[in-house]
Every structure is written in structure tokens, then in C-alpha cells.
Motif scaffolding. Structure first.
Motif, PDB file in Angstrom:
ATOM      1  N   HIS A   1       9.562  -3.248  -6.834  1.00 24.24           N
ATOM      2  CA  HIS A   1      10.320  -1.996  -6.775  1.00 24.24           C
ATOM      3  C   HIS A   1      11.772  -2.167  -7.217  1.00 24.24           C
ATOM      4  O   HIS A   1      12.272  -1.382  -8.034  1.00 24.24           O
ATOM      5  CB  HIS A   1      10.233  -1.401  -5.361  1.00 24.24           C
ATOM      6  CG  HIS A   1      10.926  -0.090  -5.219  1.00 24.24           C
ATOM      7  ND1 HIS A   1      11.259   0.439  -3.991  1.00 24.24           N
ATOM      8  CD2 HIS A   1      11.380   0.815  -6.121  1.00 24.24           C
ATOM      9  CE1 HIS A   1      11.871   1.604  -4.159  1.00 24.24           C
ATOM     10  NE2 HIS A   1      11.958   1.844  -5.439  1.00 24.24           N
TER      11      HIS A   1
ATOM     12  N   THR B   1       4.548   6.891  -7.288  1.00 23.91           N
ATOM     13  CA  THR B   1       5.228   5.812  -6.585  1.00 23.91           C
ATOM     14  C   THR B   1       6.604   5.622  -7.203  1.00 23.91           C
ATOM     15  O   THR B   1       6.772   5.823  -8.414  1.00 23.91           O
ATOM     16  CB  THR B   1       4.430   4.490  -6.677  1.00 23.91           C
ATOM     17  OG1 THR B   1       5.237   3.413  -6.175  1.00 23.91           O
ATOM     18  CG2 THR B   1       4.035   4.168  -8.105  1.00 23.91           C
TER      19      THR B   1
ATOM     20  N   ALA C   1      12.949   6.938  -3.226  1.00 21.49           N
ATOM     21  CA  ALA C   1      12.868   7.295  -4.643  1.00 21.49           C
ATOM     22  C   ALA C   1      14.124   8.029  -5.104  1.00 21.49           C
ATOM     23  O   ALA C   1      14.067   8.865  -6.000  1.00 21.49           O
ATOM     24  CB  ALA C   1      11.633   8.159  -4.896  1.00 21.49           C
TER      25      ALA C   1
ATOM     26  N   ARG D   1       0.856  -1.192   0.000  1.00 19.11           N
ATOM     27  CA  ARG D   1       0.000   0.000   0.000  1.00 19.11           C
ATOM     28  C   ARG D   1       0.884   1.231   0.000  1.00 19.11           C
ATOM     29  O   ARG D   1       1.831   1.333   0.775  1.00 19.11           O
ATOM     30  CB  ARG D   1      -0.897   0.009   1.236  1.00 19.11           C
ATOM     31  CG  ARG D   1      -1.783   1.237   1.316  1.00 19.11           C
ATOM     32  CD  ARG D   1      -2.691   1.188   2.517  1.00 19.11           C
ATOM     33  NE  ARG D   1      -3.347   2.458   2.763  1.00 19.11           N
ATOM     34  CZ  ARG D   1      -4.129   2.711   3.803  1.00 19.11           C
ATOM     35  NH1 ARG D   1      -4.367   1.757   4.684  1.00 19.11           N
ATOM     36  NH2 ARG D   1      -4.676   3.895   3.967  1.00 19.11           N
ATOM     37  N   PRO D   2       0.606   2.210  -0.873  1.00 19.03           N
ATOM     38  CA  PRO D   2       1.484   3.373  -0.975  1.00 19.03           C
ATOM     39  C   PRO D   2       1.658   4.074   0.360  1.00 19.03           C
ATOM     40  O   PRO D   2       0.739   4.157   1.171  1.00 19.03           O
ATOM     41  CB  PRO D   2       0.756   4.282  -1.975  1.00 19.03           C
ATOM     42  CG  PRO D   2      -0.106   3.362  -2.770  1.00 19.03           C
ATOM     43  CD  PRO D   2      -0.519   2.275  -1.824  1.00 19.03           C
TER      44      PRO D   2
ATOM     45  N   GLN E   1       7.920   2.854  -7.712  1.00 22.12           N
ATOM     46  CA  GLN E   1       7.872   1.545  -8.362  1.00 22.12           C
ATOM     47  C   GLN E   1       7.423   1.712  -9.810  1.00 22.12           C
ATOM     48  O   GLN E   1       6.296   2.108 -10.082  1.00 22.12           O
ATOM     49  CB  GLN E   1       6.904   0.660  -7.583  1.00 22.12           C
ATOM     50  CG  GLN E   1       6.891  -0.789  -7.970  1.00 22.12           C
ATOM     51  CD  GLN E   1       6.140  -1.617  -6.937  1.00 22.12           C
ATOM     52  OE1 GLN E   1       6.507  -1.649  -5.765  1.00 22.12           O
ATOM     53  NE2 GLN E   1       5.071  -2.262  -7.357  1.00 22.12           N
TER      54      GLN E   1
ATOM     55  N   ARG F   1      -1.572   8.499  -7.467  1.00 19.77           N
ATOM     56  CA  ARG F   1      -0.444   8.845  -6.604  1.00 19.77           C
ATOM     57  C   ARG F   1       0.847   8.480  -7.316  1.00 19.77           C
ATOM     58  O   ARG F   1       0.904   7.514  -8.069  1.00 19.77           O
ATOM     59  CB  ARG F   1      -0.509   8.085  -5.280  1.00 19.77           C
ATOM     60  CG  ARG F   1      -1.559   8.539  -4.305  1.00 19.77           C
ATOM     61  CD  ARG F   1      -1.370   7.819  -2.969  1.00 19.77           C
ATOM     62  NE  ARG F   1      -2.456   8.059  -2.040  1.00 19.77           N
ATOM     63  CZ  ARG F   1      -2.518   9.100  -1.217  1.00 19.77           C
ATOM     64  NH1 ARG F   1      -1.545  10.002  -1.237  1.00 19.77           N
ATOM     65  NH2 ARG F   1      -3.535   9.251  -0.378  1.00 19.77           N
TER      66      ARG F   1
ATOM     67  N   TYR G   1       8.739   8.391 -12.503  1.00 18.98           N
ATOM     68  CA  TYR G   1       7.949   7.783 -11.428  1.00 18.98           C
ATOM     69  C   TYR G   1       6.822   6.929 -12.002  1.00 18.98           C
ATOM     70  O   TYR G   1       6.372   7.147 -13.142  1.00 18.98           O
ATOM     71  CB  TYR G   1       7.330   8.862 -10.536  1.00 18.98           C
ATOM     72  CG  TYR G   1       8.332   9.598  -9.699  1.00 18.98           C
ATOM     73  CD1 TYR G   1       8.627   9.176  -8.407  1.00 18.98           C
ATOM     74  CD2 TYR G   1       9.014  10.708 -10.196  1.00 18.98           C
ATOM     75  CE1 TYR G   1       9.566   9.834  -7.628  1.00 18.98           C
ATOM     76  CE2 TYR G   1       9.963  11.374  -9.425  1.00 18.98           C
ATOM     77  CZ  TYR G   1      10.224  10.925  -8.144  1.00 18.98           C
ATOM     78  OH  TYR G   1      11.171  11.583  -7.381  1.00 18.98           O
TER      79      TYR G   1
ATOM     80  N   HIS H   1      -1.670   1.300 -13.472  1.00 15.78           N
ATOM     81  CA  HIS H   1      -0.259   1.613 -13.240  1.00 15.78           C
ATOM     82  C   HIS H   1       0.324   2.136 -14.546  1.00 15.78           C
ATOM     83  O   HIS H   1       0.213   1.499 -15.601  1.00 15.78           O
ATOM     84  CB  HIS H   1       0.538   0.397 -12.779  1.00 15.78           C
ATOM     85  CG  HIS H   1       1.939   0.729 -12.370  1.00 15.78           C
ATOM     86  ND1 HIS H   1       2.282   1.029 -11.066  1.00 15.78           N
ATOM     87  CD2 HIS H   1       3.082   0.859 -13.090  1.00 15.78           C
ATOM     88  CE1 HIS H   1       3.576   1.302 -10.994  1.00 15.78           C
ATOM     89  NE2 HIS H   1       4.083   1.204 -12.208  1.00 15.78           N
TER      90      HIS H   1
ATOM     91  N   GLU I   1      -0.184   5.437  -9.872  1.00 17.08           N
ATOM     92  CA  GLU I   1      -1.067   4.293  -9.688  1.00 17.08           C
ATOM     93  C   GLU I   1      -2.369   4.713  -9.038  1.00 17.08           C
ATOM     94  O   GLU I   1      -2.463   5.716  -8.327  1.00 17.08           O
ATOM     95  CB  GLU I   1      -0.380   3.213  -8.859  1.00 17.08           C
ATOM     96  CG  GLU I   1       0.044   3.635  -7.468  1.00 17.08           C
ATOM     97  CD  GLU I   1       0.832   2.539  -6.759  1.00 17.08           C
ATOM     98  OE1 GLU I   1       1.301   1.598  -7.418  1.00 17.08           O
ATOM     99  OE2 GLU I   1       0.967   2.642  -5.523  1.00 17.08           O
TER     100      GLU I   1
ATOM    101  N   GLY J   1       5.515   0.308   1.607  1.00 16.86           N
ATOM    102  CA  GLY J   1       4.844   1.049   0.543  1.00 16.86           C
ATOM    103  C   GLY J   1       5.081   0.515  -0.849  1.00 16.86           C
ATOM    104  O   GLY J   1       4.495   1.012  -1.812  1.00 16.86           O
ATOM    105  N   THR J   2       5.968  -0.488  -0.986  1.00 14.86           N
ATOM    106  CA  THR J   2       6.224  -1.084  -2.291  1.00 14.86           C
ATOM    107  C   THR J   2       6.249  -2.605  -2.141  1.00 14.86           C
ATOM    108  O   THR J   2       6.063  -3.135  -1.053  1.00 14.86           O
ATOM    109  CB  THR J   2       7.562  -0.612  -2.881  1.00 14.86           C
ATOM    110  OG1 THR J   2       8.629  -0.990  -1.996  1.00 14.86           O
ATOM    111  CG2 THR J   2       7.590   0.907  -3.061  1.00 14.86           C
TER     112      THR J   2
END
Length: 375
Positions: free
Chosen positions: A170, A117, A354, A39-40, A119, A115, A71, A79, A74, A165-166
Motif C-alpha cells: 500500500h 482497494t 484512501a 484481506r480487504p 492499494q 472490490r 483505485y 489486480h 481486485e 486490509g492492505t
């Protein structure tokens, strides 16, 4: 009121207050650590897709949508990947236009809320990147851990560890770079991940217990022929790498550590996670105490793992001041105290985990210089 009655009322009040404090602490710690894997992370706002076109996407203007780099974006069932800001493309004052690299999953339409992410990829090494790999299972403390093993000719392997969060998708960001250098890569899931055994208490431990799954991954790599390993961790994955370097029974096989946005102060990270999930400020101290009581988290164990005097292998550290989840000051202090072993590459305008996304070329060049003498 009689003394006995008054005493009983006072005790009842204290018990009630105590129960409320326990409940509040559990609520706050659940908000920070009870989030399903993948979950982000909280913090960045959701962005509205205002328009799409050939090779471009228009998003709500914010500090997040203006960040340099590449980036993922998602939403439920969606995605996609966005690249640099396109300054010369006409747009309104409240929007920003970025290059749209590709849509990997779902349909990207006007009005969708997304959002950012770090990933970039969905799927396996082969479906996402066309890279040959093997599905393997690592015998872990709580059960078998699924992992991807990408073969390579080198004797030293990279074990890549995602963070909160990933998912293990990732580290696929780095797989083309590592694959070109013929470095074997092991990408494991760990407790709490999809397909892996759950954490016994259902909570993340910020690396404090998860590192034992890293120990299992190192042992697996050695059984498969690795002469040494480099642990490359993101966020809590970096904390796991530090714990493994300090406590693993096979730590002599660790040749180096790559730490991206490492969690070096678990209390600060816990407070930041809880605050970002809108836990009231008055409850943040309760979140820390509740998490410690429920999970056994101990800051001294992390401090010992990250003790500058205890480092025995070279460390490449990527971190920056814009990380609102894991403060970067401890990273800077670690580099200052051990310049003989720790190389810090500061990265600005990059959120948690990131650092590669903000400047892939600079990141990979620093990584190349670090890995060359180790593999």
C-alpha cells in the motif's frame, strides 16, 4: 420443584447463558480482528465488471464506483488500477465507466466481481515501480520483520506503515513522490503480516501491541544512519505511529507524524469492523469486551498516545467524514485542540485509508509542505 433442584437448574442456566455469551463474544471479536493480513476491509460492495475496452472499464453503478480518484480493483488472482469516472462515455443507467489504467495481475473479463482497494501496486518497489531497493530484516520483539529499504540522500527517513486490509504494498502509492525528493523510505511488515512473525493470539490489536514493531523499525533506521524519522501511518498504522511517538525509547528521533485515517477510538473502530462483517448489532458490545479480554486492548493507552497535550512533534493529518471504519470526529477534535502542531487536511468522498487515492495532487502538495522543513 425442590429448592436444591431449582437452584441447580438456575445455576446451570446461568452457566449456559454465560458460556453462550463468551462464545458469541469470541465469534464477534474474531470477525473484527481475526482476519488475515491483506484481506480487504468490509464495507464497500462487490462490483461486477460489465465490459472492458481500450483504456476503459464499465462497472456496477454505486457510491463506491462513482468515487473520484484512482483505485485498485481486485479479486482472486486479479489486480488492476482504475482512474477517474468518464462521464461522456455512453453507458446504461445502472453502470459507470472509469478509465482503466492498467491490469497488473490476472485477466480482467466481463462478469468478474471486484472490490475497490486503496492499494495500487503489486510486487516490490523494483518490480512495481522500477525503484532500486534493499530487502532487509528488522530484529523485532517476536522475531525478524521483513522490510523494504529504499535509499536516499536525506538524513531523515520516512517509515511507512500500512493498516488493516492492505499489505506493505500500500505505501508504494507514495514511493515515487518520496523517491523524487531523495528521502530514504523504510517499509516494514509487522506481526501478523505475510513473512513476519504471527501475533501470539492470532488477532490484530489495532496498534496496541504492533507499535513495538515500529519501535524496532526506528531503532533499525538509526543503526543504518538515520538522523531522524517521520512516521507515515495508514489506519491502524497511524495508531501505531502515535503509540511509538508516546512510548518508544527512541522517540526523540521522531521528527513528525503523518496520520492517514487514524484509528483514534479503538472501540468505535472495532464495532464498525464487526458490524461491516455482518455481526448482529446485539453482539457488538460483546465483541468489544471479548476483544479487550483476549488481546489486552485498552482505550486509555490509545487516549494517552493521542492526548493533545502529549504531542511533541508536528502532525499532518488526512481524514474525512466518509470513513466508515475509523470515525473522523476524533481527528477533527485533535486538530482543533492543537492547532500549533496538527494540520488537518479534510478529504471527502474517500473511504478508510484512501485519502491519497481521492486526490493525489492535493495530498502530495500537503505532504511536500509538511516534509520540507523536517528533512
Amino acid at each position: 420443584m425442590r429448592p436444591a433442584t431449582a437452584t441447580a437448574a438456575a445455576v446451570t442456566t446461568v452457566i449456559g447463558v454465560g458460556a453462550a455469551a463468551v462464545a458469541a463474544g469470541r465469534y464477534a471479536s474474531d470477525a473484527a480482528l481475526g482476519v488475515p493480513s491483506g484481506r480487504p476491509l468490509p464495507g464497500d460492495p462487490k462490483l461486477t465488471v460489465h465490459a472492458t475496452g481500450p483504456g476503459r472499464i464499465t462497472l456496477t453503478r454505486s457510491l463506491a464506483s462513482l468515487r473520484p480518484g484512482t483505485y485498485g480493483i481486485e479479486a482472486g488472482g486479479l489486480h488492476a488500477v482504475v482512474g477517474p469516472v468518464l462521464d461522456r462515455v455512453p453507458h446504461t443507467a445502472d453502470t459507470v465507466v472509469r478509465r482503466l489504467e492498467r491490469v497488473e495481475l490476472g485477466t480482467l473479463g466481463t462478469g468478474v466481481r471486484v472490490r475497490l482497494t486503496p492499494q495500487l501496486h503489486c510486487g516490490t518497489p523494483e518490480t512495481a515501480l522500477g525503484v532500486r531497493y534493499e530487502d532487509v530484516e528488522i530484529p523485532g520483539e517476536l522475531g525478524n520483520l521483513p522490510a523494504w529499504l529504499v535509499p536516499g540522500a536525506r538524513g531523515t527517513w520516512v517509515i511507512a506503515l500500512h493498516g488493516l486490509g492492505t499489505t506493505r504494498e500500500h505505501p508504494l502509492n507514495l514511493l515515487p513522490f518520496l523517491n523524487r525528493r531523495r528521502i530514504p523510505v523504510l517499509i516494514p511488515a509487522y506481526r501478523g503480516d505475510a513473512g513476519a512473525p504471527p501475533s501470539p493470539d492470532g488477532l490484530a490489536h489495532l496498534g496496541d501491541s504492533e507499535w513495538r514493531d515500529v519501535d524496532a523499525a526506528i531503532r533499525y533506521a538509526v543503526r543504518r544512519g538515520a538522523t531522524g524519522v517521520v512516521l507515515h501511518g495508514f489506519g491502524t498504522g497511524a495508531a501505531m505511529a502515535l503509540h511509538a511517538a508516546a512510548g518508544s525509547g527512541v522517540r526523540e528521533r521522531i521528527r513528525g507524524l503523518v496520520l492517514d485515517s487514524p484509528v483514534l477510538d479503538w472501540e468505535a473502530t472495532l464495532r464498525n469492523l464487526a458490524a461491516a462483517r455482518r455481526v448482529p448489532g446485539v453482539l457488538l458490545p460483546l465483541a468489544v469486551r471479548a476483544a479487550q479480554g483476549r488481546t489486552g486492548l485498552h482505550g486509555d493507552r490509545l487516549q494517552e498516545a493521542a492526548d493533545p497535550d502529549g504531542l511533541r512533534v508536528p502532525v499532518l493529518l488526512f481524514h474525512g467524514p466518509d470513513d466508515t471504519i475509523a470515525p473522523w470526529e476524533p481527528s477533527r477534535r485533535l486538530a482543533e485542540l492543537r492547532p500549533d502542531l496538527v494540520t488537518l487536511t479534510p478529504v471527502r468522498q474517500a473511504p478508510h485509508a484512501a485519502m491519497w487515492n481521492a486526490d493525489p495532487v492535493r495530498y502530495e502538495e500537503a505532504l511536500r509542505r509538511f516534509l520540507t522543513p523536517l528533512v
